[in-house]
Design a protein around this motif. Sequence first.
Motif: not given
Length: 850
Positions: A672-684
């Motif tokens: 879907s074009g989402v960088p899942r691990e990057w977003v995980k870092h954003m949330k953290s």
Amino acid sequence: MKPVRTFKVRPAIPERLNMLEYLSNNLWWSWNYDCVSLFRRLDPDLWEATEHNPIKLLGIVDQSRLDELSTDTGFLEHYERVANSFKSYVEETKWCEQCYGKKEPTVAYFSAEFGISESLPIYSGGLGILAGDHLKSSSDLGIPLVGIGLLYQKGYFRQYLNYEGWQGERYPVNDFYNMPITEVIDKEGNDLSVQLSFPKGDVTAKIWQAKVGNITLYLLDTNVEQNIEEYRSITDELYGGDQERRIQQEMVLGIGGVRAIDKLGIEPMVYHMNEGHSAFLGLERIRLLINRDGISLEEAVVVAKAGSIFTTHTPVPAGIDVFPIDLVKKYFSSYITDLGLSMEHFLEFGWDRAGGAQTGFSMAVLAFNLSDSFNGVSRLHGQVSQNLFSELWPDLPDEEVPISSITNGVHHRSWISHEMEGLYIRYAGERWLTNPEDQEVWQNVSGMPDKELWDTHEMRRDKLVMAARDMLERQLIKRGAPSAEVNRAGSVLNPKALTIGFARRFATYKRADLVLRNPDRLAEILGNKDMPVQIIFSGKAHPRDNPGKELIRDLIGLAERDDFRDGIVFIEDYDMNIARYLVQGVDIWLNTPRRLYEASGTSGMKAAANGALNMSILDGWWDEAYAEGVGWAIGKGEEYDDIDYQYDVEANAIYDLLQKEVIPLFYTRDNSGVPREWVKHMKSSIMRICPVFNSHRMVFDYNERFYVDSEIRLKNLIMNDYERAKRLSGYKERLKRSWDRIRIEGITCDVGNSMIVGGKIGISVKVSVDGIGPDEIDVQVFEGKVESDGNIRKGRPVSLVSYKELGKGAFEYSGGFSCSESGHQGYTVRILPKFSDLKNPYMPGFIKWA
């Protein structure tokens, strides 16, 4: 030609919309998106043209437009919603009132600059933005506080670059009557002002006010007809002029500020100095106490110190205002007669104990000497300050120097984008708006859909790129750039590329050029067509900082290389508006100060609240915020003697982090074009940083640790005709007379050459006391690990509370201590002052070691 009469013209606002003028005069609108959008709705183009100034907007918007909106149902509903929201905000019971009851202002917060909105341009950078956020959170929390500052006719300079990239400065004149401020008038309708005595005659400072939610900010202005031309320009420029202009400004701020408060009938118990610029306020408080209440100089000093707080933002000596002694004598020779002081005694308040008069008159030293509470602005900066100012407390170990720390924070509603605010409300509820320090609230971010968070962030990056292109195009036109170059501005930057932001004052220690140190390696990183990276820079150099200007010129020159033309952009004239675009749209916030040179920094906190990840040297706030998975640390805090080598190591660390970790993480996408691990870092990052590094938590800390305690101490000291202040002053005088006659005569200890961890060690100390009571000193064992240099580092003091009289002024103090760890341990003995109303026992010059 001078007018024979002046008057103020107000906008003709339809009766149905009369609340607009009231709203425009309260800077509450600057952190309420619904109110901002209401003003923008009047005329979007004019809103931008007036630089988001609703006062000016209302004065120039077409009358027919106002009449049209007064019958527009949709606009009227929007208007009523904002008006009701403002009314509820002003009238609701805030946290502080719930806890401590309703109070008149008890805290006066002094700062040389306040950054509240770009429509009130009386700020230069971080210090002012912090002060503005302090006022906003104080309003949100209901802290009974007033602000005191200066109203600058030209403010801080506006930056422009010539075609070669060299910084120039413009000083547009502020039109006070089209800014969100009003004149303070007396009962007869006359302007309220205060006077100060200067060498060439009296200086009059007119008082203005700005409303910041429920907080009033009072501002002093010397550009009035009563003053001679030289004195009219005292408040012309922020941080402008020579040392004489600086001492003039700081006298108006400190002395004039206290007189303004007095004239307004405000009686604060606590005075908070945001940096040392306002330190002269302590002298004026002492003068008022002597002249009005008839107490002695020594008693007045005790009282003034008890209610004063000094926050230092300076990690290096060069950042401290130090005035030549001759200049101080010129401006204070007549003032000190009211204090009953000799010039030598007066100068001692500002002399560094290590350097004496030769070092000049230090405003930081004055602030320390006339305050009882002091703090740095991050945990690391507190430790740096303990070392930097250790000479004020000779013979005291650095870790015991009584400078604590309260880490800075940011006002979320002023810096979080409207899109992110909506996302937070949707998934974390609205509690973060009023209680951003609530850890539990932010944990809800973990359940936020990854794609929705990512799409929201990408939307803000798109807006940043569009805004940067528009700003770049306008600045190129002003520079007289060729039309081809101007046209190219419309296609620079890639809205889908990894975007790094670097924006701050261009001082050499902040090292904007660190990431540029190896241009070829940087070009390789930015030029990767499959995984593009781009950097947006912004920031000003001080007008007299040529090395800082050279940094900007070199950066502009580098950006014009063919391999950097689309990947490096510099945005001129950095202000709050540009800052918002950057912190709300970048992916990485880069911060590369020389370690221990950054007191705190807050821009990275703003970026983190918008989902950006920090990449920073472990300095200031990031030293305590960093954890794996919330951003990246450049290095591990190491320091090298060879500065060039250190710069090479840290520049290579940036390149390695980008190539090996950051870029792959950003560009690893799912279907879907989402960088899942990057977003995980954003949330953290959001969950760790937002509940801690916000200005509500910061102001709460100041209130609970300093404001409340200082107010209670001051009330205790002044009750019953200053009874306890007189006792404390008397104790200090007796201590001065007796200190040299207090001696440690002998030490007896029951420990041998070794012992077991946890074993009790008994000790007794024979002390000769003359002139003070045996219970007015604190005899302590100072024990701990002995380092390789033979000294005890980070020792632990233990008071010997039992004593018995031995005769002839001698006493034996006894007690014991336990060793909590094995190894090479040792102890020594010391004596400190001890009195019930002492804030702390670490009185400069009053510590006696065995």
